[in-house]
Design an enzyme around this catalytic site. Sequence first.
Site, PDB file in Angstrom:
ATOM      1  N   ILE A   1      67.129 -28.068  20.207  1.00 54.58           N
ATOM      2  CA  ILE A   1      66.450 -28.897  19.208  1.00 54.58           C
ATOM      3  C   ILE A   1      65.917 -28.081  18.036  1.00 54.58           C
ATOM      4  CG2 ILE A   1      64.166 -28.891  20.309  1.00 54.58           C
ATOM      5  CD1 ILE A   1      64.094 -31.964  19.523  1.00 54.58           C
TER       6      ILE A   1
ATOM      7  N   GLY B   1      58.394 -24.090  27.232  1.00 49.03           N
ATOM      8  CA  GLY B   1      59.465 -25.068  27.054  1.00 49.03           C
ATOM      9  C   GLY B   1      59.756 -25.386  25.604  1.00 49.03           C
ATOM     10  N   VAL B   2      59.991 -26.671  25.343  1.00 49.00           N
ATOM     11  CA  VAL B   2      60.304 -27.154  23.993  1.00 49.00           C
ATOM     12  C   VAL B   2      59.175 -26.822  23.025  1.00 49.00           C
ATOM     13  CG1 VAL B   2      60.658 -29.249  22.613  1.00 49.00           C
ATOM     14  CG2 VAL B   2      61.834 -28.992  24.796  1.00 49.00           C
ATOM     15  N   ASP B   3      57.944 -27.007  23.470  1.00 49.46           N
ATOM     16  CA  ASP B   3      56.776 -26.752  22.626  1.00 49.46           C
ATOM     17  C   ASP B   3      56.768 -25.305  22.120  1.00 49.46           C
ATOM     18  OD1 ASP B   3      54.297 -27.173  21.381  1.00 49.46           O
ATOM     19  OD2 ASP B   3      53.161 -26.946  23.233  1.00 49.46           O
TER      20      ASP B   3
ATOM     21  N   GLY C   1      60.523 -31.645  31.787  1.00 47.96           N
ATOM     22  CA  GLY C   1      60.514 -30.211  32.096  1.00 47.96           C
ATOM     23  C   GLY C   1      59.322 -29.858  32.959  1.00 47.96           C
TER      24      GLY C   1
ATOM     25  N   TYR D   1      56.426 -30.948  33.041  1.00 45.50           N
ATOM     26  CA  TYR D   1      55.590 -32.061  33.487  1.00 45.50           C
ATOM     27  C   TYR D   1      56.208 -32.815  34.662  1.00 45.50           C
ATOM     28  CZ  TYR D   1      52.294 -31.452  29.622  1.00 45.50           C
ATOM     29  OH  TYR D   1      51.343 -30.962  28.753  1.00 45.50           O
TER      30      TYR D   1
END
Length: 170
Positions: free
Chosen positions: A10, A31-33, A123, A125
């Site tokens: 992303i 992760g994504v964050d 992920g 969570y």
Amino acid sequence: MELTIVQGDITTVAADALVNAANSALLGGGGVDGALHRAGGPEILQECRELRRTALPQGLPAGEAVATGAGRLPARWLIHTVGPVYSPGLDRRSVLRSCYTSSLRVADEVGAGSVAFPLISAGAYGWPLEDALVQAFSALCAADTQVEQVQLVLFDAATAALAHEVLSQD
């Protein structure tokens, strides 16, 4: 609204807005964050710190969304949303769906015509993958938005294949 499934990273997707699966502190994480904060640069963290200092001193509640600039990301805005932590004994599906609809509402507010989402809460969570996809598609397909193009960006081929399967069942 046109909804597409994309396999990829992303942080490299070009869209008016990218959605960050953030934590409530808004100060980066894993992760994504973490990936979006690293790729976007320090400007994002500065804006998040300012949000925490002013409008969100207690942090961003799960299911809600807020926008910042996107720094060096290939987007104009980064929309932060906090997914719920999965708990088998609690039904938090409405909170998960709210992450998508709140993000689209914020996208409408900033004038974004295209938005790229990660799969929220799937992920760290711990949300079960198939149900995370069901909730994402349910929210996105029912959303009342001016956004014209939505991409669900999934990191690996297996998840992208499962997403196509889940979407075709809908």
